[in-house]
Design an enzyme around this catalytic site. Structure first.
Site, PDB file in Angstrom:
ATOM      1  N   ASP A  94       0.851  -1.342   0.111  1.00 43.43           N
ATOM      2  CA  ASP A  94       0.094   0.135   0.284  1.00 43.43           C
ATOM      3  C   ASP A  94       1.167   0.911  -0.287  1.00 43.43           C
ATOM      4  O   ASP A  94       1.775   1.794   0.692  1.00 43.43           O
ATOM      5  CB  ASP A  94      -0.775   0.116   0.968  1.00 43.43           C
ATOM      6  CG  ASP A  94      -2.214  -0.970   1.666  1.00 43.43           C
ATOM      7  OD1 ASP A  94      -1.727  -2.297   0.303  1.00 43.43           O
ATOM      8  OD2 ASP A  94      -2.860  -0.947   1.871  1.00 43.43           O
ATOM      9  N   LYS A 156      -7.354   3.268  -3.251  1.00 38.24           N
ATOM     10  CA  LYS A 156      -7.337   3.027  -1.332  1.00 38.24           C
ATOM     11  C   LYS A 156      -7.782   4.514  -0.743  1.00 38.24           C
ATOM     12  O   LYS A 156      -6.951   5.591  -1.283  1.00 38.24           O
ATOM     13  CB  LYS A 156      -5.862   2.136  -0.037  1.00 38.24           C
ATOM     14  CG  LYS A 156      -5.962   2.970   1.205  1.00 38.24           C
ATOM     15  CD  LYS A 156      -4.743   1.977   1.210  1.00 38.24           C
ATOM     16  CE  LYS A 156      -4.802   1.922   2.781  1.00 38.24           C
ATOM     17  NZ  LYS A 156      -4.101   1.424   3.584  1.00 38.24           N
ATOM     18  N   LYS A 185     -10.566   0.067  -1.990  1.00 37.10           N
ATOM     19  CA  LYS A 185     -10.623  -0.385  -0.093  1.00 37.10           C
ATOM     20  C   LYS A 185     -10.652   0.874   0.469  1.00 37.10           C
ATOM     21  O   LYS A 185      -9.483   2.313   0.758  1.00 37.10           O
ATOM     22  CB  LYS A 185      -8.861   0.001   0.046  1.00 37.10           C
ATOM     23  CG  LYS A 185      -8.295  -1.189   1.080  1.00 37.10           C
ATOM     24  CD  LYS A 185      -6.767  -1.022   1.599  1.00 37.10           C
ATOM     25  CE  LYS A 185      -6.262  -1.396   3.636  1.00 37.10           C
ATOM     26  NZ  LYS A 185      -5.135  -1.802   3.124  1.00 37.10           N
TER      27      LYS A 185
END
Length: 226
Positions: A94, A156, A185
């Site tokens: 991430d 995300k 996400k």
């Protein structure tokens, strides 16, 4: 059809990103993840080796954050951190975008930064953190379009570090922009089952949260940013 606890657990990246997280806390995070069959644990890259050892042969992945939480490092630094984290056992990455570059109108630099980490990841899935609380809707769309064009695995919402967390509106906007092929996400402030289910209904396919146990147990979650 309502999600079972097992199905809901498989949407959760069980998260501990506090700078003072101890080895004992990382071990407990991993124990909980293995017990509840969460999709992954999400940790700082320095904690990847420990988490990978704790989760060996459990089927639970280790996700490492890169350029976290500011996203303001050099692209080469982010790429190196991703490579090192993967070598240490991370199965997902991430990364945080270069927010300042985006705000300065340097969209090509933002895309190149994402691309550098994406290339470093190879076949390991990359999630790109927008930090939606700092962006306009137009900026969110721009980054989502970059990620779609580059073929990263996920977009995300947030780091969960003080700039606002996931909102239903942002998740829906991101889903509309990337279409059905990329994951979305939702992270930051997802602390109970109702919030988790609402995010999934809005278009999220993964949830970043430190309240995974509470979510699958249908209890009130904790008070951390995640």
């Amino acid at each position: 059809m309502p999600l079972s606890n097992a199905q809901l657990a498989q949407t959760i990246d069980h998260t501990l990103l506090a700078p003072d997280a101890s080895d004992a806390q990382i071990r407990e995070l991993c124990r909980q993840a293995a017990e509840h069959r969460f999709y992954s644990v999400c940790v700082n890259s320095a904690n990847v080796p420990l988490a990978a050892r704790e989760l060996a042969d459990t089927g639970v992945l280790v996700c490492a954050v890169v350029g976290f939480p500011l996203g303001a490092g050099l692209s080469a630094t982010k790429a190196f951190e991703a490579t090192a984290a993967i070598a240490a056992g991370a199965g997902e990455i991430d990364m945080v975008i270069n927010i300042g570059a985006l705000k300065s109108g340097r969209a090509d630099d933002v895309k190149a930064d994402i691309d550098a980490v994406h290339r470093a990841c190879g076949t390991v899935p990359l999630k790109v953190i927008l930090e939606t609380g700092l962006l306009t809707d137009g900026e969110k769309v721009r980054v989502c379009e970059m990620c779609r064009d580059l073929g990263v695995a996920f977009v995300k919402t947030s780091t969960g570090f003080g700039h606002g967390g996931a909102t239903l509106a942002d998740v829906a906007l991101m889903r509309r922009t990337v279409g059905p092929t990329l994951g979305v996400k939702a992270s930051g402030g997802v602390r109970d089952r109702a919030a988790a289910l609402a995010m999934l209904e809005a278009g999220a396919t993964r949830l970043g949260t430190s309240s995974g146990v509470a979510i699958v147990s249908d209890q009130a979650g904790g008070g951390s940013g995640y």
